[in-house]
Write an enzyme that holds these catalytic residues in place. Structure first.
Site, PDB file in Angstrom:
ATOM      1  N   TRP A  11       0.818  -1.188  -0.006  1.00  0.00           N
ATOM      2  CA  TRP A  11      -0.009   0.004  -0.147  1.00  0.00           C
ATOM      3  C   TRP A  11       0.789   1.241   0.129  1.00  0.00           C
ATOM      4  CZ3 TRP A  11       1.246   3.141   3.865  1.00  0.00           C
ATOM      5  CH2 TRP A  11       1.566   2.377   4.973  1.00  0.00           C
ATOM      6  N   CYS A  12       2.198   1.172   0.453  1.00  0.00           N
ATOM      7  CA  CYS A  12       2.992   2.408   0.381  1.00  0.00           C
ATOM      8  C   CYS A  12       3.788   2.515  -0.838  1.00  0.00           C
ATOM      9  CB  CYS A  12       3.882   2.184   1.790  1.00  0.00           C
ATOM     10  SG  CYS A  12       5.204   3.405   1.963  1.00  0.00           S
ATOM     11  N   PRO A  13       3.712   3.796  -1.576  1.00  0.00           N
ATOM     12  CA  PRO A  13       4.516   3.879  -2.720  1.00  0.00           C
ATOM     13  C   PRO A  13       5.928   3.987  -2.411  1.00  0.00           C
ATOM     14  CG  PRO A  13       3.403   5.962  -1.837  1.00  0.00           C
ATOM     15  CD  PRO A  13       2.944   4.821  -1.012  1.00  0.00           C
TER      16      PRO A  13
END
Length: 131
Positions: A42-44
Protein backbone atom coordinates in the site's frame (compact mmCIF):
# COMPACT_ATOMS: atom_id res chain seq x y z
CA UNK A 1 18.56 -16.23 -3.01
CA UNK A 2 18.97 -15.19 0.65
CA UNK A 3 15.59 -13.44 0.91
CA UNK A 4 13.11 -14.68 3.47
CA UNK A 5 9.42 -13.84 3.24
CA UNK A 6 8.45 -16.28 5.99
CA UNK A 7 10.55 -14.94 8.86
CA UNK A 8 9.05 -15.15 12.34
CA UNK A 9 10.20 -12.03 14.12
CA UNK A 10 10.91 -12.21 17.86
CA UNK A 11 9.60 -9.58 20.26
CA UNK A 12 12.85 -7.59 20.15
CA UNK A 13 16.19 -7.39 18.34
CA UNK A 14 18.19 -8.83 21.24
CA UNK A 15 16.24 -12.09 20.79
CA UNK A 16 17.33 -12.56 17.17
CA UNK A 17 19.01 -15.94 16.83
CA UNK A 18 22.30 -14.84 15.28
CA UNK A 19 25.47 -16.95 15.18
CA UNK A 20 28.22 -16.02 17.63
CA UNK A 21 30.45 -14.82 14.75
CA UNK A 22 30.53 -10.98 15.00
CA UNK A 23 31.10 -10.76 11.24
CA UNK A 24 27.74 -12.41 10.50
CA UNK A 25 25.25 -9.81 9.28
CA UNK A 26 21.48 -10.22 9.28
CA UNK A 27 19.10 -7.73 7.74
CA UNK A 28 15.43 -6.99 8.26
CA UNK A 29 13.46 -4.97 5.73
CA UNK A 30 10.41 -3.52 7.43
CA UNK A 31 7.83 -2.97 4.71
CA UNK A 32 4.14 -2.21 4.42
CA UNK A 33 1.70 -5.06 4.01
CA UNK A 34 0.23 -6.12 0.69
CA UNK A 35 -3.10 -4.55 -0.18
CA UNK A 36 -5.47 -7.44 -0.95
CA UNK A 37 -7.19 -5.42 -3.69
CA UNK A 38 -4.12 -4.26 -5.62
CA UNK A 39 -1.83 -7.17 -4.64
CA UNK A 40 0.91 -4.57 -4.05
CA UNK A 41 2.33 -2.81 -1.04
CA UNK A 42 0.00 0.00 0.00
CA UNK A 43 3.02 2.31 0.48
CA UNK A 44 4.50 3.92 -2.67
CA UNK A 45 7.90 4.31 -0.97
CA UNK A 46 8.01 0.56 -0.35
CA UNK A 47 7.00 -0.16 -3.94
CA UNK A 48 9.88 2.06 -5.12
CA UNK A 49 12.46 0.51 -2.77
CA UNK A 50 11.64 -3.19 -3.14
CA UNK A 51 13.46 -3.70 -6.48
CA UNK A 52 16.60 -2.10 -4.97
CA UNK A 53 16.43 -4.25 -1.83
CA UNK A 54 15.82 -7.42 -3.83
CA UNK A 55 18.73 -6.62 -6.16
CA UNK A 56 21.07 -5.97 -3.23
CA UNK A 57 20.30 -9.39 -1.74
CA UNK A 58 19.97 -11.42 -4.94
CA UNK A 59 23.42 -13.04 -4.81
CA UNK A 60 23.39 -16.67 -3.67
CA UNK A 61 26.37 -16.04 -1.40
CA UNK A 62 25.17 -12.67 -0.13
CA UNK A 63 23.81 -11.81 3.30
CA UNK A 64 20.30 -12.79 4.35
CA UNK A 65 17.40 -10.34 4.51
CA UNK A 66 14.01 -11.02 6.07
CA UNK A 67 10.97 -9.09 4.94
CA UNK A 68 8.66 -8.13 7.80
CA UNK A 69 5.29 -6.55 7.05
CA UNK A 70 4.31 -3.84 9.54
CA UNK A 71 0.60 -3.95 8.69
CA UNK A 72 -1.96 -2.19 6.58
CA UNK A 73 -2.09 1.62 6.73
CA UNK A 74 -4.45 1.94 9.77
CA UNK A 75 -2.46 -0.66 11.72
CA UNK A 76 0.85 1.00 10.80
CA UNK A 77 -0.39 4.49 11.72
CA UNK A 78 -1.29 3.32 15.24
CA UNK A 79 1.32 4.83 17.62
CA UNK A 80 1.22 1.54 19.55
CA UNK A 81 2.21 -0.53 16.51
CA UNK A 82 4.61 -3.22 17.77
CA UNK A 83 7.29 -2.31 15.21
CA UNK A 84 7.25 1.32 16.30
CA UNK A 85 7.52 0.36 19.97
CA UNK A 86 9.75 -2.75 20.02
CA UNK A 87 11.84 -2.23 16.89
CA UNK A 88 12.18 1.58 16.70
CA UNK A 89 10.75 1.60 13.16
CA UNK A 90 8.91 4.81 12.37
CA UNK A 91 9.06 4.84 8.56
CA UNK A 92 8.58 2.27 5.85
CA UNK A 93 10.57 1.00 4.20
CA UNK A 94 13.32 0.65 6.78
CA UNK A 95 16.29 -1.67 6.19
CA UNK A 96 18.23 -2.57 9.34
CA UNK A 97 21.48 -4.52 9.77
CA UNK A 98 22.04 -6.58 12.94
CA UNK A 99 25.25 -8.17 14.19
CA UNK A 100 26.71 -9.42 17.43
CA UNK A 101 28.79 -6.78 19.18
CA UNK A 102 30.55 -7.91 22.37
CA UNK A 103 28.32 -10.99 22.31
CA UNK A 104 25.06 -9.02 22.17
CA UNK A 105 22.80 -8.53 19.14
CA UNK A 106 22.94 -4.88 18.11
CA UNK A 107 21.74 -2.72 15.27
CA UNK A 108 24.83 -1.80 13.25
CA UNK A 109 23.26 0.08 10.36
CA UNK A 110 19.98 1.48 9.06
CA UNK A 111 18.55 3.04 5.92
CA UNK A 112 15.12 4.65 5.81
CA UNK A 113 12.80 5.42 2.91
CA UNK A 114 14.59 7.13 0.00
CA UNK A 115 18.04 6.39 1.48
CA UNK A 116 17.44 2.85 0.19
CA UNK A 117 17.22 4.24 -3.35
CA UNK A 118 20.73 5.68 -3.02
CA UNK A 119 22.93 2.98 -4.55
CA UNK A 120 26.03 4.12 -2.66
CA UNK A 121 24.28 4.09 0.72
CA UNK A 122 22.62 0.74 0.07
CA UNK A 123 25.88 -0.81 -1.09
CA UNK A 124 27.62 0.59 1.98
CA UNK A 125 25.05 -0.91 4.33
CA UNK A 126 24.96 -4.31 2.65
CA UNK A 127 28.72 -4.27 2.08
CA UNK A 128 29.45 -3.81 5.76
CA UNK A 129 30.08 -0.16 6.54
CA UNK A 130 28.94 0.38 10.13
CA UNK A 131 26.83 3.34 11.10
Amino acid sequence: MPISNKFTIPTSANLLALPSDPNHKFYIAFISSIDPTTKQSWCPDVRAALPHIKAAFSSDDGPEVAFVEVGMRPEWKDPKNIYRINWNVHNVPTLVRYQRVDGEVRETGRLVEDEILNEKKLSGLVGGVSK
